[in-house]
Motif scaffolding. Structure first.
Motif, mmCIF file in Angstrom:
data_model
loop_
_atom_site.group_PDB
_atom_site.id
_atom_site.type_symbol
_atom_site.label_atom_id
_atom_site.label_comp_id
_atom_site.label_asym_id
_atom_site.label_seq_id
_atom_site.Cartn_x
_atom_site.Cartn_y
_atom_site.Cartn_z
ATOM 1 N N GLU A 10 12.941 -1.956 1.590
ATOM 2 C CA GLU A 10 12.500 -1.839 2.976
ATOM 3 C C GLU A 10 10.996 -2.054 3.093
ATOM 4 O OE1 GLU A 10 12.478 -1.613 6.960
ATOM 5 O OE2 GLU A 10 14.224 -1.795 5.626
ATOM 6 N N ARG A 11 10.208 -1.570 2.111
ATOM 7 C CA ARG A 11 8.761 -1.808 2.128
ATOM 8 C C ARG A 11 8.465 -3.301 1.998
ATOM 9 N NH1 ARG A 11 8.848 2.739 -1.341
ATOM 10 N NH2 ARG A 11 8.541 1.411 -3.181
ATOM 11 N N TRP A 12 9.196 -3.965 1.116
ATOM 12 C CA TRP A 12 8.998 -5.406 0.956
ATOM 13 C C TRP A 12 9.377 -6.146 2.233
ATOM 14 C CZ3 TRP A 12 11.973 -5.814 -4.353
ATOM 15 C CH2 TRP A 12 11.205 -5.191 -5.352
ATOM 16 N N ARG A 13 10.501 -5.747 2.840
ATOM 17 C CA ARG A 13 10.986 -6.429 4.040
ATOM 18 C C ARG A 13 9.934 -6.391 5.144
ATOM 19 N NH1 ARG A 13 15.244 -3.786 4.464
ATOM 20 N NH2 ARG A 13 16.719 -5.252 3.533
ATOM 21 N N LYS A 14 9.315 -5.247 5.343
ATOM 22 C CA LYS A 14 8.300 -5.122 6.392
ATOM 23 C C LYS A 14 7.072 -5.968 6.080
ATOM 24 C CE LYS A 14 7.400 -1.131 8.199
ATOM 25 N NZ LYS A 14 7.067 0.295 8.371
ATOM 26 N N ALA A 15 6.632 -5.930 4.826
ATOM 27 C CA ALA A 15 5.428 -6.677 4.464
ATOM 28 C C ALA A 15 5.654 -8.178 4.520
ATOM 29 C CB ALA A 15 4.967 -6.257 3.067
ATOM 30 N N THR A 43 0.824 -1.209 0.000
ATOM 31 C CA THR A 43 0.000 0.000 0.000
ATOM 32 C C THR A 43 0.861 1.262 0.000
ATOM 33 O OG1 THR A 43 -0.146 -0.263 2.399
ATOM 34 C CG2 THR A 43 -2.007 -1.029 1.105
ATOM 35 N N SER A 44 0.248 2.367 -0.402
ATOM 36 C CA SER A 44 0.991 3.628 -0.475
ATOM 37 C C SER A 44 1.605 4.006 0.862
ATOM 38 C CB SER A 44 0.076 4.743 -0.989
ATOM 39 O OG SER A 44 -1.126 4.791 -0.247
ATOM 40 N N ASP A 45 0.948 3.635 1.956
ATOM 41 C CA ASP A 45 1.537 3.763 3.286
ATOM 42 C C ASP A 45 1.808 2.343 3.792
ATOM 43 O OD1 ASP A 45 2.256 4.087 5.910
ATOM 44 O OD2 ASP A 45 0.649 5.479 6.416
ATOM 45 N N PRO A 46 3.065 1.882 3.768
ATOM 46 C CA PRO A 46 3.368 0.492 4.126
ATOM 47 C C PRO A 46 2.900 0.098 5.519
ATOM 48 C CG PRO A 46 5.269 1.547 3.106
ATOM 49 C CD PRO A 46 4.267 2.633 3.367
ATOM 50 N N ASP A 47 2.725 1.076 6.395
ATOM 51 C CA ASP A 47 2.268 0.767 7.751
ATOM 52 C C ASP A 47 0.829 0.253 7.770
ATOM 53 O OD1 ASP A 47 4.707 1.506 8.811
ATOM 54 O OD2 ASP A 47 4.094 3.586 9.159
ATOM 55 N N ASP A 48 0.105 0.434 6.653
ATOM 56 C CA ASP A 48 -1.276 -0.041 6.588
ATOM 57 C C ASP A 48 -1.375 -1.520 6.215
ATOM 58 O OD1 ASP A 48 -2.367 2.468 7.152
ATOM 59 O OD2 ASP A 48 -2.352 3.068 5.040
ATOM 60 N N MET A 49 -0.280 -2.123 5.786
ATOM 61 C CA MET A 49 -0.347 -3.471 5.218
ATOM 62 C C MET A 49 -0.861 -4.511 6.202
ATOM 63 S SD MET A 49 0.219 -3.830 1.997
ATOM 64 C CE MET A 49 0.662 -5.554 1.755
ATOM 65 N N ALA A 50 -0.479 -4.419 7.458
ATOM 66 C CA ALA A 50 -0.901 -5.424 8.429
ATOM 67 C C ALA A 50 -2.416 -5.478 8.538
ATOM 68 C CB ALA A 50 -0.276 -5.136 9.798
ATOM 69 N N ALA A 97 20.680 -7.528 -7.910
ATOM 70 C CA ALA A 97 19.296 -7.196 -7.592
ATOM 71 C C ALA A 97 18.525 -8.425 -7.140
ATOM 72 C CB ALA A 97 18.621 -6.579 -8.818
ATOM 73 N N VAL A 98 18.708 -9.546 -7.841
ATOM 74 C CA VAL A 98 17.999 -10.776 -7.475
ATOM 75 C C VAL A 98 18.464 -11.274 -6.108
ATOM 76 C CG1 VAL A 98 17.675 -13.203 -8.075
ATOM 77 C CG2 VAL A 98 17.519 -11.445 -9.851
ATOM 78 N N ASP A 99 19.769 -11.294 -5.895
ATOM 79 C CA ASP A 99 20.282 -11.791 -4.624
ATOM 80 C C ASP A 99 19.818 -10.934 -3.448
ATOM 81 O OD1 ASP A 99 21.553 -13.722 -6.091
ATOM 82 O OD2 ASP A 99 23.570 -12.863 -5.902
ATOM 83 N N THR A 100 19.712 -9.633 -3.663
ATOM 84 C CA THR A 100 19.229 -8.746 -2.606
ATOM 85 C C THR A 100 17.776 -9.037 -2.284
ATOM 86 O OG1 THR A 100 20.756 -7.003 -3.308
ATOM 87 C CG2 THR A 100 18.914 -6.337 -1.923
ATOM 88 N N ALA A 101 16.962 -9.240 -3.320
ATOM 89 C CA ALA A 101 15.547 -9.550 -3.099
ATOM 90 C C ALA A 101 15.376 -10.903 -2.404
ATOM 91 C CB ALA A 101 14.796 -9.542 -4.421
ATOM 92 N N VAL A 102 16.173 -11.889 -2.818
ATOM 93 C CA VAL A 102 16.088 -13.214 -2.188
ATOM 94 C C VAL A 102 16.442 -13.110 -0.709
ATOM 95 C CG1 VAL A 102 17.199 -15.478 -2.083
ATOM 96 C CG2 VAL A 102 16.474 -14.538 -4.288
ATOM 97 N N ALA A 103 17.422 -12.277 -0.390
ATOM 98 C CA ALA A 103 17.833 -12.134 1.007
ATOM 99 C C ALA A 103 16.717 -11.586 1.891
ATOM 100 C CB ALA A 103 19.060 -11.210 1.085
#
Length: 292
Positions: A253-258, A220-227, A284-290
């Motif tokens: 960082e948005r992906w990491r939180k979600a 979401t546009s505000d990642p804090d709303d995802m939960a 890029a792929v390795d960072t996303a996998v991590a």
């Protein structure tokens, strides 16, 4: 790639049956592997005429370059598979890079960006019977809903039919829902918490069973709303990557939180990994996998 573009063209022209043969002998794997997480690379954009990446309007128009990037991504540890339309998946089959990988066929959409029929979004890609015949592992469809556009009703009806057809074959279907609105002559997806919540509720109720339905959702546009947004459904979900942005670290960082949320099972990311704003595909792929 061990097979060149001229080789692919020759096979397609003289031995088209080689595609079905490659699909028949492909080694399959479970959708969700030992890690319990999914990392899927998406490349279904070209069939929608969406060839641009950032300020490069035709970045994805070079098929040799796209296939090379996909081969690199699929070779990286932690990448589970690929989502694409028939033409790209068949190239990858002939290249032999889909062994022991999750293969997701895109039902795609006929509502091309900027067209007068953009939200009459009937499907023009894989049919459920094609996914079954080729022994692929799942399908994906886009579900855009505009309350002001009557074409959205046809989209909803065909999406519900696809859910039923995939479920009857015991094949997972990843539904990517959006509430959309026209603004300044363009169709735009609403990423606000209320709109994403409504889209999840609508997508979760499609068809006669949701047993094989997954959700493919934006942050979401505000990642804090995802939960709170993800409390709308118990269906398993994956995050979509979206457009390439200048601040890729913020996207990570948005992906990491979600990804910490209980219904989120992984990610399906395309241009952000295949055409990173900075660095190469491997990094890029390795960072996303991590993040998983």
């Amino acid at each position: 790639m061990s097979i060149t573009i001229p080789d692919l063209v020759t096979v397609r022209a003289r031995h088209p049956e080689a595609i079905a043969e490659a699909a028949a002998r492909r080694t399959r794997r479970p959708l969700v592997g030992p890690t319990g997480r999914l990392m899927i690379v998406a490349a279904d954009h070209p069939a929608r005429g969406a060839l641009g990446v950032g300020d490069r309007r035709f970045a994805m128009a070079n098929r040799a370059d796209l296939l090379e990037r996909l081969c690199v991504a699929l070779s990286r540890p932690g990448v589970d598979g690929v989502l694409a339309t028939a033409d790209i998946l068949e190239d990858l089959l002939l290249l032999g890079v889909l062994e022991d990988r999750v293969v997701m066929g895109s039902l795609n959409r006929g509502g091309l960006a900027g067209a007068s029929f953009e939200l009459d979004d009937r499907f023009t890609g894989h049919r459920p019977e094609d996914i079954e015949r080729h022994r692929f592992d799942a399908g994906k469809l886009l579900l855009r809903i505009d309350h002001e556009d009557p074409g959205s009703l046809r989209t909803l009806a065909t999406a519900a039919g696809a859910v039923d057809a995939m479920a009857s074959r015991r094949l997972p279907l990843f539904v990517e829902p959006f509430i959309t609105r026209r603004a300044a002559g363009e169709v735009r997806n609403d990423l606000g918490a209320e709109a994403v919540t409504r889209s999840i509720a609508i997508a979760s109720g499609l068809g006669g069973t949701s047993a094989y339905t997954w959700l493919k959702l934006p942050v979401t546009s505000d990642p804090d709303d995802m939960a709170q947004v993800l409390e709308t459904s118990t269906l398993p979900a994956v995050l979509l990557g979206g457009e390439v942005g200048r601040d890729q670290e913020a996207a990570y960082e948005r992906w990491r939180k979600a990804l910490r949320l209980p219904t989120v099972q992984g990610m399906v990311v395309g241009r952000s990994l295949l055409y990173p704003a900075e660095g190469d595909v491997e990094t890029a792929v390795d960072t996303a996998v991590a993040l998983l």
